[in-house]
Scaffold this active site. Structure first.
Site, mmCIF file in Angstrom:
data_model
loop_
_atom_site.group_PDB
_atom_site.id
_atom_site.type_symbol
_atom_site.label_atom_id
_atom_site.label_comp_id
_atom_site.label_asym_id
_atom_site.label_seq_id
_atom_site.Cartn_x
_atom_site.Cartn_y
_atom_site.Cartn_z
ATOM 1 N N GLY A 79 0.835 -1.203 0.000
ATOM 2 C CA GLY A 79 0.000 0.000 0.000
ATOM 3 C C GLY A 79 0.867 1.248 0.000
ATOM 4 C CG HIS A 80 3.293 2.174 3.417
ATOM 5 N ND1 HIS A 80 3.359 1.047 4.188
ATOM 6 C CD2 HIS A 80 2.716 3.126 4.190
ATOM 7 C CE1 HIS A 80 2.840 1.304 5.388
ATOM 8 N NE2 HIS A 80 2.438 2.555 5.416
ATOM 9 C CB VAL A 134 -2.883 -1.557 -1.769
ATOM 10 C CG1 VAL A 134 -2.288 -2.895 -2.180
ATOM 11 C CG2 VAL A 134 -2.537 -0.480 -2.800
ATOM 12 N NE ARG A 143 -2.219 0.704 15.069
ATOM 13 C CZ ARG A 143 -2.095 1.951 14.637
ATOM 14 N NH1 ARG A 143 -2.417 2.248 13.394
ATOM 15 N NH2 ARG A 143 -1.644 2.902 15.443
ATOM 16 C CG MET A 149 -2.018 -4.675 1.952
ATOM 17 S SD MET A 149 -0.603 -4.611 0.848
ATOM 18 C CE MET A 149 -0.949 -6.065 -0.129
ATOM 19 C CB SER A 150 -3.091 -2.023 8.174
ATOM 20 O OG SER A 150 -2.720 -1.436 9.403
ATOM 21 N N GLY A 184 -3.035 7.924 1.370
ATOM 22 C CA GLY A 184 -3.889 6.799 0.991
ATOM 23 C C GLY A 184 -5.336 7.000 1.428
HETATM 24 P P1 AMP Z 1 0.921 4.839 7.754
HETATM 25 O O1 AMP Z 1 2.319 4.376 7.621
HETATM 26 O O2 AMP Z 1 -0.029 3.780 8.199
HETATM 27 O O3 AMP Z 1 0.797 6.131 8.542
HETATM 28 O O4 AMP Z 1 0.435 5.197 6.287
HETATM 29 C C1 AMP Z 1 1.162 6.078 5.481
HETATM 30 C C2 AMP Z 1 0.359 6.386 4.250
HETATM 31 O O5 AMP Z 1 0.102 5.172 3.547
HETATM 32 C C3 AMP Z 1 -1.008 7.001 4.562
HETATM 33 O O6 AMP Z 1 -1.287 8.007 3.601
HETATM 34 C C4 AMP Z 1 -1.932 5.836 4.427
HETATM 35 O O7 AMP Z 1 -3.257 6.197 4.091
HETATM 36 C C5 AMP Z 1 -1.281 5.063 3.308
HETATM 37 N N1 AMP Z 1 -1.694 3.658 3.342
HETATM 38 C C6 AMP Z 1 -1.607 2.811 4.394
HETATM 39 N N2 AMP Z 1 -2.132 1.615 4.082
HETATM 40 C C7 AMP Z 1 -2.577 1.715 2.802
HETATM 41 C C8 AMP Z 1 -3.230 0.819 1.890
HETATM 42 N N3 AMP Z 1 -3.560 -0.414 2.238
HETATM 43 N N4 AMP Z 1 -3.518 1.263 0.656
HETATM 44 C C9 AMP Z 1 -3.213 2.541 0.282
HETATM 45 N N5 AMP Z 1 -2.594 3.427 1.087
HETATM 46 C C10 AMP Z 1 -2.289 3.019 2.331
#
Ligand code: AMP
Length: 285
Positions: A37-38, A177, A188, A185-186, A148
Site C-alpha cells: 500500500g505504501h 491496496v 498493524r 493492507m496495514s 492513501g
Molecule cells: P501509515 O504508515 O499507516 O501512517 O500510512 C502512510 C500512508 O500510507 C497514509 O497516507 C496511508 O493512508 C497510506 N496507506 C496505508 N495503508 C494503505 C493501503 N492499504 N492502501 C493505500 N494506502 C495506504
C-alpha cells in the site's frame, strides 16, 4: 537512494533540488513497516514529480495510547530497501527529538473534520497528524504529497489544512491496496495472530454487505449500517468500535445515501484496531 535523518540536511536537499535544479518534489509521509500500500503511494508520486521523498516517522503526537506507540512495528532497514526498490530518491527518517525539539509547543488543529469517526475515539490523534504533516511540508517543501484513501478521514483533514492555510502543495489520493482476501493492507496487520488474521476479513466483508444493501435498494443509513454490523457480529473475534455512514466531503453523519456516501468502520480484532472504508454510490435505476 539517499538516507537523511536531520531536518537541516533535508531542508538543504530540498532547497538545492527545487531551487537550483528547478525540479518538482513529491512527499510520501509514512510511519514505516512498509507494505505494498505504501509503495503504491511512491509509484503514484513518481508519476507526478521528478524526485520522491518518503518519510518514515512514527509520530508520537498522533498516538492516543502509549502501548500502541510502544508496540508500533519498526523496521527501518527493510523500509529503506523497499523504498529504494520502489523508486524513492530520499528516505527521510528523523528521530522524534528532531521533529519535536525540547520546548516545541506549536500544534495544528483542524476542527470539525477531526471530530467524528476515528476522532471521536482517538483524542488528539488528528491534531498530531496535522501537526506532523505541516512540519514535514515545511521541511521538505514538496510540490505534491500523496496520502492513501485507507485513512480517509486523515486525507480529508490534510486537504482541509492545505486549503485553510493556503499551503502550496497538491494533495493526491491513492486507492486502498488490499490483500487477496480483501483485508486492507496495514502495518498493524503484523500484530494479528493466525486466527485473528483470518477473522480480520470481516471488515471487508462488512463493507461488501453495506454495498450489497445499497445495490438491493436500501437507502437508509440505519439499514446499511445494520447490514455491515450484522456481518461483523458473525465474527466472534471482532469488537466493533464504530460503523458509520457519512457524507464523503464533510464526514457528517447522513440518514440516507444520496448520490454517494462513505461507509467507514473501526473494529478491534483482539488487541489490534483496524479501520476500513468504502464509498458507496447509488446507481441509476
Ligand atoms: P501509515 O504508515 O499507516 O501512517 O500510512 C502512510 C500512508 O500510507 C497514509 O497516507 C496511508 O493512508 C497510506 N496507506 C496505508 N495503508 C494503505 C493501503 N492499504 N492502501 C493505500 N494506502 C495506504
Amino acid at each position: 537512494m539517499r538516507a537523511i535523518d536531520q531536518v537541516s540536511a533535508m531542508q538543504a536537499w530540498s532547497r538545492e533540488v527545487r531551487g537550483r535544479d528547478g525540479l518538482k518534489v513529491a512527499l510520501v509521509p509514512t510511519m514505516g513497516a512498509l507494505h505494498a500500500g505504501h509503495l503504491s503511494l511512491v509509484t503514484l508520486a513518481r508519476r507526478h514529480a521528478d524526485r520522491v521523498v518518503a518519510s518514515v516517522f512514527v509520530n508520537p503526537a498522533q498516538f492516543d495510547r502509549a502501548d500502541d506507540l510502544a508496540r508500533y512495528p519498526r523496521d527501518l532497514e527493510r523500509d529503506g530497501a523497499l523504498l529504494a526498490g520502489a523508486g524513492a530518491d530520499v528516505l527521510f527518517a528523523p528521530d522524534a527529538a528532531e521533529i519535536y525539539p525540547p520546548g516545541a509547543q506549536t500544534f495544528v488543529t483542524v476542527e470539525e473534520l477531526a471530530q467524528p469517526l476515528c476522532g471521536a475515539h482517538r483524542p488528539g490523534h488528528f491534531r498530531g497528524v496535522a501537526t506532523v504533516v505541516l512540519k514535514l511540508f515545511s521541511i521538505v517543501q514538496p510540490d505534491v504529497a500523496v496520502f492513501g484513501e485507507k485513512d480517509y478521514q486523515q486525507l480529508a483533514v490534510i486537504r482541509r489544512m492545505v486549503r485553510d492555510l493556503f499551503l502550496d502543495v497538491d494533495v493526491l489520493a491513492a486507492p486502498i491496496v488490499r490483500e487477496a482476501d480483501g483485508l486492507a493492507m496495514s502495518s498493524r496487520n503484523r500484530h494479528l495472530a493466525a486466527a485473528e488474521r483470518a477473522a480480520a476479513r470481516c471488515l471487508a466483508a462488512a463493507l461488501a454487505a453495506g454495498e450489497a444493501a445499497v445495490a438491493a435498494g436500501e437507502r437508509t443509513a440505519a439499514a446499511i449500517c445494520a447490514a455491515a454490523t450484522d456481518e461483523l457480529a458473525r465474527e466472534p473475534l471482532a469488537r466493533v468500535e464504530y460503523v458509520a455512514l457519512v457524507d464523503p466531503d464533510t464526514l457528517a453523519a447522513v440518514t440516507e445515501v444520496g448520490e454517494r456516501a462513505l461507509l467507514a468502520l473501526a473494529v478491534w480484532i483482539g488487541s489490534t484496531r483496524l479501520i476500513d472504508n468504502r464509498v458507496l454510490e447509488r446507481r441509476a435505476p
